[in-house]
Design a protein around this motif. Sequence first.
Motif, PDB file in Angstrom:
ATOM      1  N   SER A  23      -7.750  50.589 -23.175  1.00  0.00           N
ATOM      2  CA  SER A  23      -8.627  50.882 -22.040  1.00  0.00           C
ATOM      3  C   SER A  23      -9.570  52.048 -22.290  1.00  0.00           C
ATOM      4  N   GLY A  24      -9.181  52.991 -23.129  1.00  0.00           N
ATOM      5  CA  GLY A  24     -10.016  54.161 -23.374  1.00  0.00           C
ATOM      6  C   GLY A  24      -9.857  55.257 -22.340  1.00  0.00           C
ATOM      7  N   VAL A  25      -9.026  55.053 -21.340  1.00  0.00           N
ATOM      8  CA  VAL A  25      -8.813  56.044 -20.289  1.00  0.00           C
ATOM      9  C   VAL A  25      -7.955  57.186 -20.844  1.00  0.00           C
ATOM     10  N   THR A  26      -8.340  58.414 -20.570  1.00  0.00           N
ATOM     11  CA  THR A  26      -7.604  59.581 -21.048  1.00  0.00           C
ATOM     12  C   THR A  26      -6.311  59.727 -20.272  1.00  0.00           C
ATOM     13  N   GLN A  27      -5.203  59.472 -20.945  1.00  0.00           N
ATOM     14  CA  GLN A  27      -3.892  59.542 -20.311  1.00  0.00           C
ATOM     15  C   GLN A  27      -2.990  60.601 -20.934  1.00  0.00           C
ATOM     16  N   TYR A  28      -3.247  60.947 -22.182  1.00  0.00           N
ATOM     17  CA  TYR A  28      -2.396  61.905 -22.881  1.00  0.00           C
ATOM     18  C   TYR A  28      -3.265  62.941 -23.588  1.00  0.00           C
ATOM     19  N   CYS A  29      -2.619  64.010 -24.009  1.00  0.00           N
ATOM     20  CA  CYS A  29      -3.320  65.075 -24.722  1.00  0.00           C
ATOM     21  C   CYS A  29      -4.010  64.534 -25.969  1.00  0.00           C
ATOM     22  N   TYR A  30      -3.339  63.603 -26.654  1.00  0.00           N
ATOM     23  CA  TYR A  30      -3.924  63.012 -27.861  1.00  0.00           C
ATOM     24  C   TYR A  30      -5.258  62.334 -27.544  1.00  0.00           C
ATOM     25  N   ASP A  31      -5.330  61.632 -26.419  1.00  0.00           N
ATOM     26  CA  ASP A  31      -6.591  60.982 -26.026  1.00  0.00           C
ATOM     27  C   ASP A  31      -7.664  62.028 -25.758  1.00  0.00           C
ATOM     28  N   CYS A  32      -7.277  63.136 -25.159  1.00  0.00           N
ATOM     29  CA  CYS A  32      -8.242  64.160 -24.758  1.00  0.00           C
ATOM     30  C   CYS A  32      -8.912  64.811 -25.963  1.00  0.00           C
ATOM     31  N   VAL A  33      -8.109  65.211 -26.950  1.00  0.00           N
ATOM     32  CA  VAL A  33      -8.677  65.940 -28.092  1.00  0.00           C
ATOM     33  C   VAL A  33      -9.469  65.027 -29.023  1.00  0.00           C
ATOM     34  N   GLN A  34      -9.374  63.718 -28.831  1.00  0.00           N
ATOM     35  CA  GLN A  34     -10.174  62.793 -29.625  1.00  0.00           C
ATOM     36  C   GLN A  34     -11.618  62.715 -29.137  1.00  0.00           C
ATOM     37  N   ILE A  35     -11.886  63.255 -27.973  1.00  0.00           N
ATOM     38  CA  ILE A  35     -13.233  63.212 -27.393  1.00  0.00           C
ATOM     39  C   ILE A  35     -13.963  64.497 -27.762  1.00  0.00           C
ATOM     40  N   ASP A  36     -15.150  64.369 -28.328  1.00  0.00           N
ATOM     41  CA  ASP A  36     -15.940  65.548 -28.692  1.00  0.00           C
ATOM     42  C   ASP A  36     -16.292  66.347 -27.437  1.00  0.00           C
ATOM     43  N   GLY A  37     -16.098  67.668 -27.518  1.00  0.00           N
ATOM     44  CA  GLY A  37     -16.440  68.534 -26.400  1.00  0.00           C
ATOM     45  C   GLY A  37     -15.400  68.600 -25.324  1.00  0.00           C
ATOM     46  N   CYS A  38     -14.177  68.130 -25.614  1.00  0.00           N
ATOM     47  CA  CYS A  38     -13.092  68.169 -24.624  1.00  0.00           C
ATOM     48  C   CYS A  38     -11.852  68.800 -25.231  1.00  0.00           C
ATOM     49  N   GLY A  39     -11.096  69.506 -24.391  1.00  0.00           N
ATOM     50  CA  GLY A  39      -9.851  70.126 -24.808  1.00  0.00           C
ATOM     51  C   GLY A  39      -8.806  69.993 -23.725  1.00  0.00           C
ATOM     52  N   PHE A  40      -7.561  70.280 -24.096  1.00  0.00           N
ATOM     53  CA  PHE A  40      -6.436  70.091 -23.183  1.00  0.00           C
ATOM     54  C   PHE A  40      -5.816  71.445 -22.851  1.00  0.00           C
ATOM     55  N   CYS A  41      -5.579  71.665 -21.564  1.00  0.00           N
ATOM     56  CA  CYS A  41      -4.870  72.867 -21.152  1.00  0.00           C
ATOM     57  C   CYS A  41      -4.264  72.651 -19.767  1.00  0.00           C
ATOM     58  N   GLY A  42      -3.013  73.027 -19.635  1.00  0.00           N
ATOM     59  CA  GLY A  42      -2.361  72.949 -18.338  1.00  0.00           C
ATOM     60  C   GLY A  42      -2.345  71.581 -17.711  1.00  0.00           C
ATOM     61  N   GLY A  43      -2.233  70.519 -18.507  1.00  0.00           N
ATOM     62  CA  GLY A  43      -2.193  69.172 -17.967  1.00  0.00           C
ATOM     63  C   GLY A  43      -3.553  68.588 -17.636  1.00  0.00           C
ATOM     64  N   ARG A  44      -4.629  69.288 -17.976  1.00  0.00           N
ATOM     65  CA  ARG A  44      -5.974  68.791 -17.680  1.00  0.00           C
ATOM     66  C   ARG A  44      -6.773  68.607 -18.975  1.00  0.00           C
ATOM     67  N   CYS A  45      -7.655  67.644 -18.941  1.00  0.00           N
ATOM     68  CA  CYS A  45      -8.601  67.432 -20.030  1.00  0.00           C
ATOM     69  C   CYS A  45      -9.949  67.954 -19.561  1.00  0.00           C
ATOM     70  N   VAL A  46     -10.363  69.090 -20.116  1.00  0.00           N
ATOM     71  CA  VAL A  46     -11.552  69.784 -19.618  1.00  0.00           C
ATOM     72  C   VAL A  46     -12.584  69.914 -20.727  1.00  0.00           C
ATOM     73  N   THR A  47     -13.809  70.183 -20.312  1.00  0.00           N
ATOM     74  CA  THR A  47     -14.879  70.389 -21.287  1.00  0.00           C
ATOM     75  C   THR A  47     -14.713  71.750 -21.948  1.00  0.00           C
ATOM     76  N   GLY A  48     -15.036  71.791 -23.254  1.00  0.00           N
ATOM     77  CA  GLY A  48     -14.911  73.032 -23.991  1.00  0.00           C
ATOM     78  C   GLY A  48     -15.205  72.817 -25.456  1.00  0.00           C
ATOM     79  N   ASN A  49     -14.955  73.853 -26.238  1.00  0.00           N
ATOM     80  CA  ASN A  49     -15.132  73.766 -27.685  1.00  0.00           C
ATOM     81  C   ASN A  49     -13.955  74.457 -28.354  1.00  0.00           C
ATOM     82  N   ALA A  50     -14.098  74.752 -29.658  1.00  0.00           N
ATOM     83  CA  ALA A  50     -12.984  75.349 -30.391  1.00  0.00           C
ATOM     84  C   ALA A  50     -12.640  76.742 -29.893  1.00  0.00           C
ATOM     85  N   ASP A  51     -13.582  77.420 -29.240  1.00  0.00           N
ATOM     86  CA  ASP A  51     -13.329  78.779 -28.753  1.00  0.00           C
ATOM     87  C   ASP A  51     -12.582  78.811 -27.425  1.00  0.00           C
ATOM     88  N   GLY A  52     -12.668  77.752 -26.637  1.00  0.00           N
ATOM     89  CA  GLY A  52     -11.983  77.718 -25.357  1.00  0.00           C
ATOM     90  C   GLY A  52     -12.718  76.842 -24.363  1.00  0.00           C
TER      91      GLY A  52
END
Length: 251
Positions: A23-52
Motif C-alpha cells: 500500500s505504501g502507507v507509513t505504518q512503521y519506523c522502517y517505512d518512515c525513514v525510507q522517505i526522503d526528508g522524513c524522520g521518526f521520533c516519539g511514534g510520529r513520522c515527521v519532516t526533517g533531515n539528518a540534523d533533526g
Amino acid sequence: RVTSDPVVLSHDMCASQPATIWSGVTQYCYDCVQIDGCGFCGGRCVTGNADGPFIVSSCYHGDADYIYNGCENRFGWMSVVFMVSYLLSFGVGMGGLPWTITSEIYPLHHRALAVSISTATNWLGNMIVSATFLTISSPAFLSSYGAFWLYTCVALYGIVWLYFSLPETRGLSLEEIEELFRRPDDDESDHAMDVFTWEQKQTLARHEAIETASVGSAAMPIHDSESVAGKSHHDEYDSLGDPLAPLLHCS
C-alpha cells in the motif's frame, strides 16, 4: 520492517510513498525513514533531515530520540547470524560445485573456451544482481521482501531445471560424460580423444589402468612416470622378441 516501532501519526508528505506490491502507507519506523526528508521520533513520522526534525514540537516529547537513517530492531542480530551461516554453508557446499561440473561436462577440445564463457556468465550475473538490488528492493518497486522472494523463485527454477537436465557424472570417464551430452544429430566421429596422438592415448590408457589397480588394492604402490615408461618399454621388448635370438639359434 514489522519489528520496528509503529507509527501513530504522520505528517502529510510522510504519510505514504509510491509502492508497487504494497500500500505504501507509513505504518512503521522502517517505512518512515525510507522517505526522503522524513524522520521518526516519539511514534510520529515527521519532516526533517539528518540534523533533526524541522519542527521540534512535532514529536510527542522533546527528549524523544530522533531517527533519520535507520530504526532500532531487537532482532537485527539474526541477520548477521543467518548471513554468516549462509556464507559457511555456501563455501563448503555449492561454492565449488559449479567449477567442478564445468571441468567435467565440456569436451576437452572446447573446454578452455566453454569454461571461459561460463565464468564470464557467472560474473555477469553477479554484476546484474549487484547493480539492480537497490532498485528492486526499494519500496517503490518490490521492497526488500519482494526482492528476496524474486531471488528465491529464480533459485527454485534453477534447482528444478538442473534436476531434469544435469545427468549424474560420478564414476564416469571423460569420454562417457561426453556421450551423455551428445545429441542425436552430432557428429559421432568428433570425440575429445581425437585431439591426442596414438602415443598419448596409449599413455593415458596405461595411467588409467594403474589408477584402477591402485584403487582396487590398497597395498599396490603408486607408479611414477619413470616406472610407467620402463614398464612400457619392457612390454614392447617382450612383444617384439629378442633381436639376437635368431643369431644364437644359428650358432
